[in-house]
Design a protein around this motif. Sequence first.
Motif, PDB file in Angstrom:
ATOM      1  N   ARG A   2       0.825  -1.197   0.000  1.00  0.00           N
ATOM      2  CA  ARG A   2       0.000   0.000   0.000  1.00  0.00           C
ATOM      3  C   ARG A   2       0.864   1.252   0.000  1.00  0.00           C
ATOM      4  NH1 ARG A   2      -4.985   2.226   3.857  1.00  0.00           N
ATOM      5  NH2 ARG A   2      -5.642   3.723   2.291  1.00  0.00           N
ATOM      6  N   GLY A 183       3.151  -2.033   9.005  1.00  0.00           N
ATOM      7  CA  GLY A 183       2.608  -1.517   7.759  1.00  0.00           C
ATOM      8  C   GLY A 183       2.783  -0.021   7.611  1.00  0.00           C
ATOM      9  N   GLU A 232      -4.943  -1.948  10.509  1.00  0.00           N
ATOM     10  CA  GLU A 232      -4.372  -1.678   9.189  1.00  0.00           C
ATOM     11  C   GLU A 232      -2.877  -1.406   9.300  1.00  0.00           C
ATOM     12  OE1 GLU A 232      -4.416   1.664   5.663  1.00  0.00           O
ATOM     13  OE2 GLU A 232      -6.264   1.388   6.815  1.00  0.00           O
ATOM     14  N   GLN A 235      -1.053  -4.480   9.960  1.00  0.00           N
ATOM     15  CA  GLN A 235      -1.299  -5.495   8.936  1.00  0.00           C
ATOM     16  C   GLN A 235      -1.952  -6.744   9.530  1.00  0.00           C
ATOM     17  OE1 GLN A 235       2.464  -6.038   6.882  1.00  0.00           O
ATOM     18  NE2 GLN A 235       2.122  -4.217   5.636  1.00  0.00           N
ATOM     19  N   TRP A 237      -4.889  -8.346   9.130  1.00  0.00           N
ATOM     20  CA  TRP A 237      -5.974  -8.275   8.160  1.00  0.00           C
ATOM     21  C   TRP A 237      -7.258  -8.923   8.653  1.00  0.00           C
ATOM     22  CZ3 TRP A 237      -4.336  -4.510   5.704  1.00  0.00           C
ATOM     23  CH2 TRP A 237      -3.021  -4.404   5.252  1.00  0.00           C
ATOM     24  N   GLU A 241     -10.696  -6.942   8.850  1.00  0.00           N
ATOM     25  CA  GLU A 241     -11.912  -7.416   8.190  1.00  0.00           C
ATOM     26  C   GLU A 241     -13.092  -7.411   9.161  1.00  0.00           C
ATOM     27  OE1 GLU A 241     -13.347 -11.156   5.414  1.00  0.00           O
ATOM     28  OE2 GLU A 241     -12.035 -11.562   7.128  1.00  0.00           O
ATOM     29  N   LEU A 263      -9.671  -3.829   1.279  1.00  0.00           N
ATOM     30  CA  LEU A 263      -8.241  -3.955   1.563  1.00  0.00           C
ATOM     31  C   LEU A 263      -7.960  -5.199   2.391  1.00  0.00           C
ATOM     32  CD1 LEU A 263      -5.365  -2.739   1.508  1.00  0.00           C
ATOM     33  CD2 LEU A 263      -5.994  -1.435   3.559  1.00  0.00           C
ATOM     34  N   SER A 264      -8.780  -5.426   3.414  1.00  0.00           N
ATOM     35  CA  SER A 264      -8.575  -6.611   4.255  1.00  0.00           C
ATOM     36  C   SER A 264      -8.833  -7.888   3.462  1.00  0.00           C
ATOM     37  CB  SER A 264      -9.486  -6.548   5.487  1.00  0.00           C
ATOM     38  OG  SER A 264     -10.854  -6.639   5.132  1.00  0.00           O
ATOM     39  N   GLN A 266      -8.640  -8.368   0.171  1.00  0.00           N
ATOM     40  CA  GLN A 266      -7.575  -8.584  -0.809  1.00  0.00           C
ATOM     41  C   GLN A 266      -6.329  -9.139  -0.134  1.00  0.00           C
ATOM     42  OE1 GLN A 266      -6.009  -5.062  -2.664  1.00  0.00           O
ATOM     43  NE2 GLN A 266      -5.077  -6.189  -4.358  1.00  0.00           N
ATOM     44  N   SER A 267      -5.994  -8.591   1.032  1.00  0.00           N
ATOM     45  CA  SER A 267      -4.799  -9.042   1.751  1.00  0.00           C
ATOM     46  C   SER A 267      -4.954 -10.467   2.259  1.00  0.00           C
ATOM     47  CB  SER A 267      -4.511  -8.089   2.915  1.00  0.00           C
ATOM     48  OG  SER A 267      -4.299  -6.771   2.439  1.00  0.00           O
ATOM     49  N   LYS A 269      -6.484 -12.638   0.476  1.00  0.00           N
ATOM     50  CA  LYS A 269      -6.630 -13.378  -0.789  1.00  0.00           C
ATOM     51  C   LYS A 269      -8.072 -13.793  -1.065  1.00  0.00           C
ATOM     52  CE  LYS A 269      -1.841 -15.016  -0.647  1.00  0.00           C
ATOM     53  NZ  LYS A 269      -1.376 -13.849  -1.434  1.00  0.00           N
ATOM     54  N   ARG A 294      -6.747  -0.386  -6.616  1.00  0.00           N
ATOM     55  CA  ARG A 294      -6.933  -1.686  -5.973  1.00  0.00           C
ATOM     56  C   ARG A 294      -7.905  -2.563  -6.769  1.00  0.00           C
ATOM     57  NH1 ARG A 294      -3.561  -3.626  -1.865  1.00  0.00           N
ATOM     58  NH2 ARG A 294      -2.686  -1.818  -0.799  1.00  0.00           N
TER      59      ARG A 294
END
Length: 336
Positions: A2, A183, A232, A235, A237, A241, A263-264, A266-267, A269, A294
Amino acid sequence: MRHFLLALLAVTASTAQAFDQQALMDSYSGVVMIRGYNQDGGMAYGSGVVVAENAVVTNCHVMRATKQPWVSRGEDSYSITEVRADAWHDLCLVTTHNMPFKPVPRGNSLSLTRGQEITAIGHSNGAPAPLTSRGEIQGLYPTTAGNMIRSSAKFLMGASGSGLFDMQGRLVGINTFKTAGRGGSIHFALPVEWLETLEKMPASSDFPISGKALWEEDEDKKPFYMRAAVPESRQDWAALEKISVQWTQQEVSSADAWFSLGLSQQSLKQFEAAAISFDKAVALDNQFIEAWFRRGEVAQQLGDIQTVHRVETRLQQIDPLLVTAYQAYLGCGHGC
């Protein structure tokens, strides 16, 4: 990752937005130090901004441990005679005598936009001369008066109470608190509009200043944008979330909430879920550049080349300079 994206966006912003160098230099001259001895003999210090004749705004937490604070610039010092204190909002307006510094011009946090370039000016790490840090607006959160500001303009210990300025040298916020983690730090500034109420409060000569600040509230009582900042920056996640799901449920029309959730995801997966969240973020704010980046990245991760191209087209419409940054971010050269 990020921070790489934010760096790309900052470079793009710096080439696209004009700034008034002389006005910023004038505002630089309006930033001072707040100092005082702790009860154990150590030195407490922070920053302040001259906002009226013989008047400096700073954070109240800067003066929690000193009974005799003063304003300083280089080898010159100016005794503080009284203070107007709002401990909960962490804003204190101190009064001195015979201080020769001109007040900085005031701007308006309500006129700021996401992605707008700004500059933090303060005495980070107790530096004798103010240090500057350019960044951009990452988030704006409405309060009863003005917007709480999240920015990428860094400040360190000693810069509490320093100024956040637009590129025309106008004070838009007071740098106050930040999170820390692997992060990177997330920085927040109080809206300049809160000064209007502070100036009407009764003055006192009592030091030190006591009282909890809003950013020190219990986690479950803080607004979601503050609660989300900690995981955040760390990190974490899964924790982000969990908070972001609650945030989107409570503030369904918040683009920031959906971006945080995306963001959470995606991190973690969870790419298909992230695509949905980022779509909601840009639907609510179609100028949300980081969310568009993103969304394109998630599309690339899903092998959805059509959406990768669609995002590029949208960025071209917003600002052609963004396309090169987008292509660099996705690692696809001059054509995605």
